[in-house]
Motif scaffolding. Structure first.
Motif, PDB file in Angstrom:
ATOM      1  N   PHE A  21       0.878  -1.173   0.000  1.00 49.15           N
ATOM      2  CA  PHE A  21       0.000   0.000   0.000  1.00 49.15           C
ATOM      3  C   PHE A  21       0.908   1.212   0.000  1.00 49.15           C
ATOM      4  O   PHE A  21       1.599   1.468   0.978  1.00 49.15           O
ATOM      5  CB  PHE A  21      -0.917  -0.003   1.221  1.00 49.15           C
ATOM      6  N   ILE A  26       3.301  -4.933   2.274  1.00 52.81           N
ATOM      7  CA  ILE A  26       2.482  -5.696   3.223  1.00 52.81           C
ATOM      8  C   ILE A  26       2.718  -7.190   3.056  1.00 52.81           C
ATOM      9  O   ILE A  26       2.804  -7.928   4.029  1.00 52.81           O
ATOM     10  CB  ILE A  26       0.978  -5.392   3.018  1.00 52.81           C
ATOM     11  N   ARG A  45       1.789 -10.637  14.809  1.00 59.26           N
ATOM     12  CA  ARG A  45       1.378  -9.361  15.388  1.00 59.26           C
ATOM     13  C   ARG A  45       0.407  -8.649  14.465  1.00 59.26           C
ATOM     14  O   ARG A  45       0.378  -8.905  13.265  1.00 59.26           O
ATOM     15  CB  ARG A  45       2.594  -8.450  15.608  1.00 59.26           C
ATOM     16  N   SER A  46      -0.333  -7.751  15.045  1.00 59.34           N
ATOM     17  CA  SER A  46      -1.221  -6.902  14.262  1.00 59.34           C
ATOM     18  C   SER A  46      -0.386  -6.092  13.266  1.00 59.34           C
ATOM     19  O   SER A  46       0.669  -5.569  13.619  1.00 59.34           O
ATOM     20  CB  SER A  46      -1.976  -5.997  15.243  1.00 59.34           C
ATOM     21  N   GLY A  47      -0.821  -6.059  12.028  1.00 61.72           N
ATOM     22  CA  GLY A  47      -0.089  -5.324  10.995  1.00 61.72           C
ATOM     23  C   GLY A  47       0.918  -6.171  10.236  1.00 61.72           C
ATOM     24  O   GLY A  47       1.617  -5.667   9.363  1.00 61.72           O
ATOM     25  N   SER A  48       0.976  -7.469  10.529  1.00 65.92           N
ATOM     26  CA  SER A  48       1.987  -8.300   9.871  1.00 65.92           C
ATOM     27  C   SER A  48       1.540  -8.784   8.492  1.00 65.92           C
ATOM     28  O   SER A  48       2.314  -9.419   7.787  1.00 65.92           O
ATOM     29  CB  SER A  48       2.345  -9.495  10.773  1.00 65.92           C
ATOM     30  N   GLY A  49       0.292  -8.503   8.114  1.00 65.06           N
ATOM     31  CA  GLY A  49      -0.159  -8.836   6.764  1.00 65.06           C
ATOM     32  C   GLY A  49      -1.094 -10.035   6.679  1.00 65.06           C
ATOM     33  O   GLY A  49      -1.421 -10.491   5.584  1.00 65.06           O
ATOM     34  N   LYS A  50      -1.558 -10.527   7.822  1.00 67.51           N
ATOM     35  CA  LYS A  50      -2.407 -11.725   7.829  1.00 67.51           C
ATOM     36  C   LYS A  50      -3.728 -11.473   7.100  1.00 67.51           C
ATOM     37  O   LYS A  50      -4.140 -12.261   6.241  1.00 67.51           O
ATOM     38  CB  LYS A  50      -2.692 -12.154   9.280  1.00 67.51           C
ATOM     39  N   THR A  51      -4.395 -10.376   7.446  1.00 73.35           N
ATOM     40  CA  THR A  51      -5.665 -10.061   6.790  1.00 73.35           C
ATOM     41  C   THR A  51      -5.457  -9.850   5.293  1.00 73.35           C
ATOM     42  O   THR A  51      -6.227 -10.345   4.469  1.00 73.35           O
ATOM     43  CB  THR A  51      -6.283  -8.801   7.416  1.00 73.35           C
ATOM     44  N   THR A  52      -4.390  -9.140   4.951  1.00 80.40           N
ATOM     45  CA  THR A  52      -4.123  -8.864   3.538  1.00 80.40           C
ATOM     46  C   THR A  52      -3.914 -10.159   2.765  1.00 80.40           C
ATOM     47  O   THR A  52      -4.388 -10.293   1.633  1.00 80.40           O
ATOM     48  CB  THR A  52      -2.907  -7.931   3.397  1.00 80.40           C
TER      49      THR A  52
HETATM   50  N1  LIG Z   1      -6.344  -0.544   2.234  1.00 82.63           N
HETATM   51  C1  LIG Z   1      -5.200  -0.257   2.894  1.00 82.63           C
HETATM   52  N2  LIG Z   1      -4.546   0.885   2.634  1.00 82.63           N
HETATM   53  C2  LIG Z   1      -3.389   1.180   3.276  1.00 82.63           C
HETATM   54  N3  LIG Z   1      -2.816   0.394   4.189  1.00 82.63           N
HETATM   55  C3  LIG Z   1      -3.427  -0.756   4.495  1.00 82.63           C
HETATM   56  C4  LIG Z   1      -4.642  -1.155   3.871  1.00 82.63           C
HETATM   57  N4  LIG Z   1      -5.022  -2.350   4.366  1.00 82.63           N
HETATM   58  C5  LIG Z   1      -4.075  -2.685   5.265  1.00 82.63           C
HETATM   59  N5  LIG Z   1      -3.125  -1.736   5.342  1.00 82.63           N
HETATM   60  C6  LIG Z   1      -1.926  -1.799   6.188  1.00 82.63           C
HETATM   61  O1  LIG Z   1      -1.290  -2.997   5.944  1.00 82.63           O
HETATM   62  C7  LIG Z   1      -0.674  -3.492   7.104  1.00 82.63           C
HETATM   63  C8  LIG Z   1      -1.034  -4.949   7.292  1.00 82.63           C
HETATM   64  O2  LIG Z   1      -2.399  -5.029   7.514  1.00 82.63           O
HETATM   65  P1  LIG Z   1      -3.165  -6.388   7.770  1.00 82.63           P
HETATM   66  O3  LIG Z   1      -2.987  -7.283   6.618  1.00 82.63           O
HETATM   67  O4  LIG Z   1      -4.545  -5.991   8.130  1.00 82.63           O
HETATM   68  O5  LIG Z   1      -2.410  -6.981   9.025  1.00 82.63           O
HETATM   69  P2  LIG Z   1      -2.936  -7.990  10.129  1.00 82.63           P
HETATM   70  O6  LIG Z   1      -4.210  -8.587   9.683  1.00 82.63           O
HETATM   71  O7  LIG Z   1      -1.832  -8.972  10.281  1.00 82.63           O
HETATM   72  O8  LIG Z   1      -3.101  -7.179  11.375  1.00 82.63           O
HETATM   73  C9  LIG Z   1      -1.121  -2.613   8.250  1.00 82.63           C
HETATM   74  O9  LIG Z   1      -0.057  -1.769   8.597  1.00 82.63           O
HETATM   75  C10 LIG Z   1      -2.249  -1.824   7.667  1.00 82.63           C
HETATM   76  O10 LIG Z   1      -2.288  -0.540   8.210  1.00 82.63           O
END
Ligand SMILES: Nc1ncnc2c1ncn2[C@@H]1O[C@H](COP(=O)(O)OP(=O)(O)O)[C@@H](O)[C@H]1O
Ligand SMILES: [Mg+2]
Lengths: 265, 220
Positions: A21, A26, A45-52
């Motif tokens: 991003f 990510i 950890r939160s922010g490690s890219g799991k959701t992405t």
């Molecule tokens: N649409 C987006 N635009 C900008 N940054 C994003 C977006 N989605 C996620 N991020 C950033 O990507 C990083 C990883 O997010 P995420 O995959 O949600 O991590 P996790 O699920 O492990 O906590 C975070 O720092 C988040 O702020």
């Protein structure tokens, strides 16, 4: 009959999957193979890219680079002249049908009752007959313990109940792979177990492939056949849950688990 | 009192035209609003542009000038319609342009997560819009649509300026023949108000009916 020496195609094959991003990387050239029936818990950890990672699999985010194959078919891309080019929406949908997802915030349709939420896509996407869909939907609501709430709107249900409807809704499309993104993080603590036990039950009774992002460490250990620890868009460690939660090989995994577990599970 | 009653038949005849024009213009305006509002969200650039041009043209010029233009200028290009048709058409186009914004805002008000849930259920974008996004958006569009309907009703009074015998025209005519300012305009005012009230109540009822699942109490 297929000759026995051809290995079955993996449920998922990720190669060089990258996502940024802006200037923030990510997912960093991720490789991952998932065999059919595997249940992988993903921690980090939160922010490690799991959701992405789950979101690119669900085609909610576009890849910057790399490829994803789902049971041997490219997702969102098509090989053409030795390269991968973007697939048409129809081609993408044909492959995406193998994957379902349950979200942290449930994302139920607020204007539809529980049963309507469950049967909406089977009827309109899969063109299932409405009687057949209703029977299947009721059976699924039964499985998640909500047969008596079929005609309730999401607003009338607790968070845990909504999330169980969302699980039934995802299952109603009969995906071969199901993604769970921190499905208990938005719940009151006393509602967490009812959702986890539904997923546990599913793990026991089906061979569906699962990718489970969770902060519930005990659940991550118990439900999975394999655990992945992610940090800064990379897979740091990928091993059996017993190894990851017992004697992790990487110092970074160890330090993460220490910070979240304190004295233990 | 009897004097007042003498005025009523004329005013009622005017009201009839006012209601008729409103009744024809409102659904047409709704169609224009939906068509142009959705066109602005379409992936097809040409549709987007057509919608933008339509909306900006009708929002950027006054309704009165639009009426005069369609009534006096269009015939010079060979398009001459009778006054009532012209009135209905112009009011619908004008109101539809404002409604277009309502449609756009309504669609935009549905959380992105709803669209994502549709993708996870493998719906096509069109199906997601039709089955999930639009039904939720429509509920939020109803109150601003109600406002536009009242605006439309009131705007019909301008039709008297292109020779249409509506409620305002009837009032003016009576005033010129009888000179009874107070009673006539008092009555005209009250009739507009009562009509607007009925429309408002109707919209409220519709909002309630369409809001299924929305305002229900939380009871786990
Ligand atoms: N649409 C987006 N635009 C900008 N940054 C994003 C977006 N989605 C996620 N991020 C950033 O990507 C990083 C990883 O997010 P995420 O995959 O949600 O991590 P996790 O699920 O492990 O906590 C975070 O720092 C988040 O702020
Ligand atoms: Mg997350």
């Amino acid at each position: 009959m297929l000759p026995a020496n051809i290995p079955p195609s993996p449920a998922l094959r990720l190669r060089g999957v990258s996502k940024a991003f802006g200037s923030l990387t990510i997912l960093d050239k991720l490789d991952l193979d998932v065999a059919p029936g595997e249940r992988i818990s993903i921690i980090g950890r939160s922010g490690s890219g799991k959701t992405t990672l789950l979101r690119v699999l669900m085609t909610l985010e576009k890849l910057d680079a790399g490829s994803i194959e789902v049971f041997g078919r490219y997702l969102g891309q098509r090989p053409e002249g030795g390269r991968l080019v973007p697939a048409t929406p129809e081609e993408t949908r044909a492959v995406r049908g193998d994957i379902g997802m349950v979200f942290q915030q449930f994302n139920l349709f607020p204007h539809r009752t529980a049963i309507e939420n469950v049967i909406e896509a089977p009827i309109h996407v899969k063109k299932m007959g409405s009687k057949e869909a209703r029977d299947m939907g009721m059976a699924l609501l039964c499985t998640v313990g909500l047969a008596d709430k079929a005609d309730h709107y999401p607003r009338q249900l607790s968070g845990g109940q909504q999330q169980r409807v969302a699980i039934a809704r995802a299952l109603a499309m009969q995906p071969r792979i199901i993604l769970f993104d921190e499905v208990t993080s938005a719940l009151d603590p006393e509602r967490v177990d009812e959702v986890l036990s539904v997923i546990q039950g599913l793990a026991q009774e089906s061979t569906i492939t699962m990718l489970i992002v969770t902060h519930e460490m005990r659940f991550a250990r118990d439900v999975a056949t394999r655990t992945i620890f992610m940090e800064e868009g990379l897979i740091v460690e990928d091993d059996a849950p017993a190894v990851i939660f017992g004697k992790p090989n990487k110092a970074r995994t160890q330090s993460f688990l220490q910070s979240v577990l304190g004295r233990g599970l | 009192m009897t004097a007042l009653l003498d005025l009523l038949p004329q005013l009622m005849k005017g009201l009839q035209t006012t209601l008729l024009v409103t009744a024809f213009a409102a659904p047409l305006a709704l169609v224009m609003a939906l068509a142009s509002g959705l066109a602005r969200l379409s992936p097809i650039k040409l549709l987007q542009w057509l919608a933008v041009i339509y909306v900006e043209l009708f929002r950027g010029t006054s309704l009165l000038v639009q009426l005069f233009y369609f009534f006096y200028v269009m015939p010079l290009f060979g398009l001459s319609l009778d006054p009532v048709t012209t009135g209905v058409l112009v009011l619908a186009l004008n109101t539809g342009a404002y409604g277009s914004e309502v449609v756009r805002a309504g669609i935009g008000s549905v959380p992105k997560s709803q669209r994502e849930a549709c993708i996870a259920l493998n719906m096509s974008p069109a199906m997601a819009l039709r089955r999930v996004i639009f039904p939720q958006a429509f509920v939020t569009m109803l109150p601003p649509f109600g406002n536009l309907l009242i605006e439309l009703l009131k705007a019909t009074s301008l039709l008297s300026l292109i020779t249409i015998f509506d409620l305002a025209f009837a009032g003016n005519t009576l005033f010129q023949t009888t000179g009874r300012t107070l009673e006539i305009y008092g009555l005209v005012l009250m009739i507009y108000f009562a009509t607007a009230m009925v429309l408002t109540l109707g919209m409220r009822w519709l909002e309630k009916r369409m809001g299924a699942g929305r305002d229900l109490e939380f009871r786990p």
